[in-house]
Design an enzyme around this catalytic site. Structure first.
Site, PDB file in Angstrom:
ATOM      1  CE  LYS A 116       2.573   1.893  -2.498  1.00  0.00           C
ATOM      2  NZ  LYS A 116       1.663   1.825  -3.640  1.00  0.00           N
ATOM      3  CE  LYS A 209      -4.035   1.842  -0.848  1.00  0.00           C
ATOM      4  NZ  LYS A 209      -3.817   1.787  -2.262  1.00  0.00           N
ATOM      5  CE  LYS A 212      -1.379  -6.864  -3.964  1.00  0.00           C
ATOM      6  NZ  LYS A 212      -1.131  -5.982  -5.104  1.00  0.00           N
TER       7      LYS A 212
END
Ligand code: TYM
Length: 344
Positions: A116, A209, A212
């Site tokens: 992140k 991956k 969102k």
């Protein structure tokens, strides 16, 4: 008793990764319950979503939208509980208790906060990231809250995609540590349930991956995408120039990802898909994948349209889920409070 728990973050429209990696598995677990005494809980984890910068109004809307999509995908409130995490305060309460027995070292080994931060700050190598890099505490302790979600209900089974496997291992370690510390078998060690399509990859960069949070719209197919968008996105998907269709996730990740998607939607095995399409070129295969995706999403999208007009019903479902979840959560938290000496 078999208790199943899983969660999804209200951080945007669910995509094919969420759908094939988790939601389809949630639906089949719900439909194949072996006995009446089973308990299944699916939570819209809004407290987790706070770890990503978010507009309040967007978060509110996103929660209803996710509930609508879950129902449209076949989640049935008569067979399981669907609820918003923040409506059950015991999640946060247990999370604090678990925080008190978890070494920082366990959390620093988790990879999610690193990815992140890497995304947010555009850092090249994940090796360059450590906890001094401007990391919010919430993002760091995220897996503790996740463990609390699961352990609060004494869950035995947790259906998730591949990216959550590490958090599930941590959850088992936490449960074990707690049980040992208080010499009581309070928490069962929850099993991870993975579907064969455990990891759907980004259409733009198949080394990552599908997610969102990627800034690239073309990297994912949202469950609400129109047939035209689906077709454009699949056509633009990164593949390679090798001839024919073959499955080799390491060498041909892009094509293998499309094969995986095709296989998940049709129920054909990877070998059956490869046999059927081995002599196709990339473009022809992409057209077939597009057709299958559009065909499968169509009825879900119809249902989404219908449920969008029934917001009152959706809110009732969530409220009912939260009431029932609260009952169980309070009972279990009371027991835990007694064990650790907070209550008499
Ligand atoms: P979230 O919201 O990122 O994703 C929801 C579910 O979708 C799966 N998933 C994928 N599966 C395959 N391929 C992909 N590309 C892909 N992307 C997402 C995720 O594995 C997940 O199962 N931390 C969790 C939410 C959570 C949770 C929990 C899950 C909070 N508490 C307790 C289980 C139990 C998350 O961020 O999921």
């Amino acid at each position: 008793k078999r208790i199943t728990f899983s969660g999804i973050q209200p951080t945007g429209i669910p995509h094919l990764g969420n759908y094939l990696g988790a939601i389809t598995s949630w639906v089949s677990l719900q439909n194949n319950q072996s006995s009446e005494s089973e308990l299944i809980l699916y939570s819209i984890v809004d407290l987790h979503a706070l770890t990503i910068p978010k507009d309040a109004e967007m978060l509110r809307k996103s929660k209803i939208e996710i509930a609508i999509i879950l129902l449209a995908c076949g989640i049935n409130p008569k067979k399981c509980l669907i609820f918003e995490q923040s409506k059950v305060p015991a999640h946060s309460e247990l999370s604090w208790i678990l925080n008190c027995i978890i070494p920082i070292g366990w959390l620093s080994r988790m990879t999610q906060w690193k990815t992140k931060i890497q995304e947010q700050k555009n850092i090249q190598s994940i090796e360059d990231i450590d906890i001094s890099i401007g990391l919010d505490l919430g993002l760091f302790t995220y897996p503790v809250l996740q463990a609390a979600d699961i352990l609060l209900y004494k869950s035995t089974h947790v259906p998730v995609g591949d990216d959550q496997v590490q958090h599930l291992e941590l959850t088992r370690n936490i449960a074990e540590k707690f049980n040992k510390l208080y010499k009581k078998n309070v928490f069962p060690l929850p099993q991870t349930i993975l579907v064969p399509a455990k990891r759907i990859l980004s259409l733009k960069d198949p080394s990552k991956k599908m997610s969102k949070s990627s800034p690239f719209e073309y990297s994912r197919i949202n469950l609400t995408d129109s047939p035209k968008e689906i077709s454009q996105k699949i056509n633009r998907a990164t593949t390679d120039s090798q001839k024919g269709i073959s499955y080799s996730p390491d060498i041909r990740p892009g094509i293998s990802n499309l094969i995986n998607i095709y296989s998940s939607f049709t129920g054909l095995t990877i070998e059956q898909v490869v046999n059927k399409y081995k002599n196709y070129d990339n473009k022809m295969f992409k057209d077939s994948v597009t057709e299958v995706v559009i065909q499968h999403l169509q009825p879900i999208q119809k249902e989404i349209e219908k449920l969008r007009k029934e917001e009152g019903y959706v809110k009732n479902v969530l409220e009912d889920g939260a009431n029932k979840a609260n009952e169980i959560a309070k009972r279990n938290l009371n027991e835990i409070y007694k064990i650790i000496g907070l209550y008499h």
